[in-house]
Design a protein around this motif. Structure first.
Motif, PDB file in Angstrom:
ATOM      1  N   ILE A  58       8.863  -4.759 -12.220  1.00  0.00           N
ATOM      2  CA  ILE A  58       7.712  -4.977 -11.331  1.00  0.00           C
ATOM      3  C   ILE A  58       8.203  -5.272  -9.913  1.00  0.00           C
ATOM      4  N   ALA A  59       9.214  -6.114  -9.780  1.00  0.00           N
ATOM      5  CA  ALA A  59       9.760  -6.426  -8.451  1.00  0.00           C
ATOM      6  C   ALA A  59      10.337  -5.169  -7.815  1.00  0.00           C
ATOM      7  N   SER A  60      11.020  -4.357  -8.582  1.00  0.00           N
ATOM      8  CA  SER A  60      11.584  -3.111  -8.063  1.00  0.00           C
ATOM      9  C   SER A  60      10.463  -2.176  -7.606  1.00  0.00           C
ATOM     10  N   GLY A  61       9.398  -2.097  -8.366  1.00  0.00           N
ATOM     11  CA  GLY A  61       8.245  -1.258  -7.986  1.00  0.00           C
ATOM     12  C   GLY A  61       7.604  -1.752  -6.691  1.00  0.00           C
ATOM     13  N   ILE A  62       7.468  -3.059  -6.558  1.00  0.00           N
ATOM     14  CA  ILE A  62       6.877  -3.628  -5.335  1.00  0.00           C
ATOM     15  C   ILE A  62       7.763  -3.323  -4.134  1.00  0.00           C
ATOM     16  N   VAL A  63       9.083  -3.476  -4.290  1.00  0.00           N
ATOM     17  CA  VAL A  63      10.004  -3.173  -3.199  1.00  0.00           C
ATOM     18  C   VAL A  63       9.925  -1.697  -2.842  1.00  0.00           C
ATOM     19  N   LEU A  64       9.829  -0.821  -3.846  1.00  0.00           N
ATOM     20  CA  LEU A  64       9.733   0.614  -3.601  1.00  0.00           C
ATOM     21  C   LEU A  64       8.448   0.957  -2.851  1.00  0.00           C
ATOM     22  N   VAL A  65       7.331   0.383  -3.254  1.00  0.00           N
ATOM     23  CA  VAL A  65       6.060   0.639  -2.570  1.00  0.00           C
ATOM     24  C   VAL A  65       6.114   0.124  -1.135  1.00  0.00           C
ATOM     25  N   ARG A  66       6.686  -1.059  -0.959  1.00  0.00           N
ATOM     26  CA  ARG A  66       6.794  -1.632   0.384  1.00  0.00           C
ATOM     27  C   ARG A  66       7.680  -0.770   1.293  1.00  0.00           C
ATOM     28  N   SER A  67       8.788  -0.283   0.778  1.00  0.00           N
ATOM     29  CA  SER A  67       9.678   0.545   1.601  1.00  0.00           C
ATOM     30  C   SER A  67       9.018   1.892   1.927  1.00  0.00           C
ATOM     31  N   ALA A  68       8.259   2.455   1.006  1.00  0.00           N
ATOM     32  CA  ALA A  68       7.540   3.702   1.291  1.00  0.00           C
ATOM     33  C   ALA A  68       6.477   3.469   2.368  1.00  0.00           C
ATOM     34  N   TYR A  69       5.787   2.336   2.282  1.00  0.00           N
ATOM     35  CA  TYR A  69       4.786   1.993   3.292  1.00  0.00           C
ATOM     36  C   TYR A  69       5.438   1.834   4.670  1.00  0.00           C
ATOM     37  N   ASP A  70       6.578   1.121   4.707  1.00  0.00           N
ATOM     38  CA  ASP A  70       7.291   0.931   5.976  1.00  0.00           C
ATOM     39  C   ASP A  70       7.781   2.268   6.535  1.00  0.00           C
ATOM     40  N   ALA A  71       8.273   3.145   5.662  1.00  0.00           N
ATOM     41  CA  ALA A  71       8.746   4.455   6.106  1.00  0.00           C
ATOM     42  C   ALA A  71       7.594   5.261   6.719  1.00  0.00           C
ATOM     43  N   ARG A  72       6.430   5.255   6.100  1.00  0.00           N
ATOM     44  CA  ARG A  72       5.268   5.973   6.650  1.00  0.00           C
ATOM     45  C   ARG A  72       4.841   5.373   7.985  1.00  0.00           C
ATOM     46  N   ARG A  73       4.848   4.049   8.068  1.00  0.00           N
ATOM     47  CA  ARG A  73       4.472   3.370   9.307  1.00  0.00           C
ATOM     48  C   ARG A  73       5.450   3.719  10.434  1.00  0.00           C
ATOM     49  N   LEU A  74       6.741   3.699  10.140  1.00  0.00           N
ATOM     50  CA  LEU A  74       7.739   4.040  11.149  1.00  0.00           C
ATOM     51  C   LEU A  74       7.662   5.511  11.544  1.00  0.00           C
ATOM     52  N   TYR A  75       7.409   6.395  10.581  1.00  0.00           N
ATOM     53  CA  TYR A  75       7.275   7.814  10.898  1.00  0.00           C
ATOM     54  C   TYR A  75       6.080   8.032  11.828  1.00  0.00           C
ATOM     55  N   THR A  76       4.988   7.338  11.571  1.00  0.00           N
ATOM     56  CA  THR A  76       3.809   7.444  12.443  1.00  0.00           C
ATOM     57  C   THR A  76       4.132   6.936  13.846  1.00  0.00           C
ATOM     58  N   ALA A  77       4.874   5.845  13.942  1.00  0.00           N
ATOM     59  CA  ALA A  77       5.254   5.308  15.253  1.00  0.00           C
ATOM     60  C   ALA A  77       6.153   6.287  16.001  1.00  0.00           C
ATOM     61  N   VAL A  78       7.096   6.906  15.307  1.00  0.00           N
ATOM     62  CA  VAL A  78       7.975   7.900  15.935  1.00  0.00           C
ATOM     63  C   VAL A  78       7.158   9.101  16.403  1.00  0.00           C
ATOM     64  N   ASP A  79       6.222   9.539  15.592  1.00  0.00           N
ATOM     65  CA  ASP A  79       5.370  10.674  15.957  1.00  0.00           C
ATOM     66  C   ASP A  79       4.537  10.354  17.199  1.00  0.00           C
ATOM     67  N   ARG A  80       3.995   9.151  17.259  1.00  0.00           N
ATOM     68  CA  ARG A  80       3.236   8.741  18.447  1.00  0.00           C
ATOM     69  C   ARG A  80       4.138   8.702  19.682  1.00  0.00           C
TER      70      ARG A  80
END
Length: 101
Positions: A14-36
């Motif tokens: 469960i902790a590994s899944g939460i970390v994976l979801v959080r890192s995917a969310y951060d990656a999408r957020r950073l990609y959006t910031a780079v695109d902007r």
């Protein structure tokens, strides 16, 4: 003992899944910031090119002449508006060059 191990593995999964979801969310957020940021850089580059072209258009000889005539009320030089200066009188009056007969 086996129950505790299963519980520990479940918590780790469960902790590994939460970390994976959080890192995917951060990656999408950073990609959006780079695109902007890229879009903003492109917009600024286009604005810079537009301003450079506008500056070039304002600095043409025809434009400078038009502004000189319209705003500064200047006029082209002609023999009718020019005055001749006598060099002998100018040299005699000038303390720097000195008077020579």
């Amino acid at each position: 003992m086996l129950g505790k191990l299963n519980l520990l593995l479940l918590i780790a999964a469960i902790a590994s899944g939460i970390v994976l979801v959080r890192s995917a969310y951060d990656a999408r957020r950073l990609y959006t910031a780079v695109d902007r940021a890229r879009n903003e850089a492109n917009r600024l580059e286009l604005e810079s090119q537009r301003l450079e072209a506008e500056r070039h258009a304002q600095a043409t000889n025809l434009r400078v002449e038009q502004v000189a005539i319209d705003r500064l009320k200047m006029r082209p030089i002609t023999p009718a508006v020019s005055q001749d200066v006598d060099d002998k009188r100018a040299n005699a009056a000038s303390p720097v060059t000195g008077a020579q007969p």
